[in-house]
Design a protein around this motif. Structure first.
Motif, PDB file in Angstrom:
ATOM      1  N   GLY A   9     -40.302  79.178 -21.371  1.00  0.00           N
ATOM      2  CA  GLY A   9     -39.679  78.376 -20.323  1.00  0.00           C
ATOM      3  C   GLY A   9     -38.276  77.920 -20.669  1.00  0.00           C
ATOM      4  N   ARG A  10     -37.694  78.418 -21.741  1.00  0.00           N
ATOM      5  CA  ARG A  10     -36.354  78.012 -22.154  1.00  0.00           C
ATOM      6  C   ARG A  10     -35.307  78.908 -21.500  1.00  0.00           C
ATOM      7  N   PRO A  11     -34.087  78.431 -21.340  1.00  0.00           N
ATOM      8  CA  PRO A  11     -33.006  79.273 -20.825  1.00  0.00           C
ATOM      9  C   PRO A  11     -32.725  80.442 -21.774  1.00  0.00           C
ATOM     10  N   VAL A  12     -32.454  81.575 -21.194  1.00  0.00           N
ATOM     11  CA  VAL A  12     -32.256  82.781 -21.991  1.00  0.00           C
ATOM     12  C   VAL A  12     -31.064  82.631 -22.926  1.00  0.00           C
ATOM     13  N   HIS A  13     -29.947  82.080 -22.418  1.00  0.00           N
ATOM     14  CA  HIS A  13     -28.738  82.028 -23.242  1.00  0.00           C
ATOM     15  C   HIS A  13     -28.919  81.077 -24.423  1.00  0.00           C
ATOM     16  N   GLU A  14     -29.681  79.996 -24.241  1.00  0.00           N
ATOM     17  CA  GLU A  14     -29.908  79.077 -25.350  1.00  0.00           C
ATOM     18  C   GLU A  14     -30.768  79.720 -26.432  1.00  0.00           C
ATOM     19  N   LEU A  15     -31.835  80.404 -26.001  1.00  0.00           N
ATOM     20  CA  LEU A  15     -32.707  81.062 -26.958  1.00  0.00           C
ATOM     21  C   LEU A  15     -31.958  82.173 -27.694  1.00  0.00           C
TER      22      LEU A  15
END
Length: 441
Positions: A409-415
């Protein structure tokens, strides 16, 4: 071959069947497998002996094939100035020798090449091993047949040499299957110098059959090598196993695998080196395929891209262009290895509306690269690591990051940023000699 390791044979001191068996064991092939091979070939009375030895100070593995009664194949070199009886039958030399039926009754126990082919066909071997082993014996039969003027399958080989060669050839081929290696290359091969004993007297090195088997293979300077360095069995194995010279760029993963010959001269290591390596991906000479289309719907560009990648494309680019009569079209370019150029060209014709493809050879220079795997959100994410001139660079594979982001459920760019940092920290702590694929838990 892409994404898989391969083998490079370095026969600077020549190659024989027992040298190759030793190198395969040194590279990781099981001794138990090798000792069980004669039983699977229907000759359980033959024993395999494996020894750790040194050749000129280099550690190596020596494999002996011992027949009932203790018979062994060994060098048949003639010392300079020594005499040899013109018709002496000597079973100790390291190469197969055949007898022509036109010269009278064959002396002693023999096996015909056709008999050995039947033994291979009956044995519990994979289709690939059977095919390559049969091809090797047919090459030997053809070479000996040309020398003696008899049909290949009628060539009679002395019992000791025939059974030794059967184990050497089948083991030398199946050993690569044991290692999971399907692609083999070789460096130039030394043939040796001097004379060897044969059925009817002395033969100069290389023997007539060996010379025929080496047709088309690059020979190395002999350097300090003395005696018969390459045997008919060794030459036949090179012919059926090797695709030729190694790729221009590659990365060794295991380079200390030596198979010992019988002689132990003081001046050089009489051993065959087997190097396990992996390709340096997307490097060296490439072919650039290009075409322009103005009658292909844009929605079919993705399937075309996928087909090109499946055909071996290293990179695919598409951009819009203006074509004749003001029509908007697409320029499609694919970069492929030379070996995949025909396959990728066929994919372009099959999956697009083009009527022609331009091909140009180019040199592609890339940074060394490797891949690490990181755990994220209960799954695995591949990260490509490039060795840049100012240090490593890391790029997580988008599809893996997107799947992990959906699970967490995390944003792709942050991960992606987090995984990039973890990968750089991981490779900074690694020795340059560690495996190129590392998994962090």
């Amino acid at each position: 071959m892409r994404n898989s390791r391969f083998a490079i044979l370095d026969p600077a001191a020549g190659i024989s069947g027992d040298m190759l068996l030793g190198a395969l064991v040194a590279a990781g092939a099981s001794e138990a497998w090798l000792r069980g091979l004669p039983g699977r070939l229907g000759i359980p009375e033959v024993e395999i002996e494996v020894h750790r030895v040194a050749r000129c100070g280099v550690g190596a593995v020596k494999v002996d094939v011992r027949l009932p009664g203790g018979a062994l194949e060994g060098p048949g070199d003639i010392a300079p100035g020594a005499d040899t009886p013109p018709h002496a039958h000597d079973h100790s030399h390291s190469h197969l020798h055949a007898e022509s039926h036109s010269h009278g009754q064959v002396q002693g126990p023999h096996r015909h090449v056709g008999d050995l082919l039947a033994m291979i066909e009956r044995a519990p071997l994979s289709p690939w091993v059977k095919e390559q082993a049969a091809r090797a014996f047919r090459l030997i039969g053809e070479a000996e047949g040309r020398v003696h003027g008899v049909p290949a399958e009628s060539v009679a080989l002395h019992e000791v040499g025939a059974l030794d060669a059967l184990v050497d050839i089948v083991g030398g081929i199946e050993g690569f299957e044991q290692l999971g290696v399907t692609q083999v290359y070789h460096r130039p091969v030394a043939v040796g110098t001097g004379w060897v004993r044969a059925a009817h007297g002395a033969l100069s090195v290389p023997t007539p059959a060996t010379a025929l088997l080496l047709e088309g293979i690059e020979l190395a300077p002999n350097g300090p090598v003395i005696g018969e360095a390459t045997t008919p069995t060794g030459a036949a194995l090179l012919r059926v196993l090797s695709a030729g010279a190694p790729p221009a760029r590659w990365r060794p993963t295991s380079a200390g695998n030596w198979g010992a010959g019988t002689r132990d001269p003081a001046g050089y290591p009489n051993a065959l080196r087997l190097v396990l390596a992996e390709p340096v991906q997307e490097a060296g000479e490439v072919v650039v395929l290009a075409t322009d289309v103005d009658d292909l719907s844009p929605e079919y560009l993705d399937p075309l891209r996928e087909a090109l990648v499946a055909a071996g494309a290293l990179d695919v680019q598409v951009w819009t262009t203006q074509m004749k009569k003001g029509r908007t079209g697409f320029r499609i370019e694919a970069v492929v290895a030379a070996a995949d150029a025909d396959r990728a060209t066929e994919a372009l014709f099959r999956h697009s509306t083009t009527a022609g493809v331009r091909r140009a050879v180019a040199e592609r220079v890339t940074l060394p690269r490797r891949e690490v795997e990181l755990e994220a959100a209960g799954g695995s994410v591949r990260v490509k690591v490039l060795e840049g001139p100012d240090g490593p660079r890391a790029k997580p594979e988008y599809d893996d990051v997107a799947a992990a982001a959906r699970r967490s459920g995390r944003p792709v760019h942050e991960l992606a940023r987090e995984l990039q940092g973890r990968a750089l920290a991981l490779v900074a702590d690694q020795s340059p000699r560690q495996s190129p694929t590392t998994k962090e838990s």
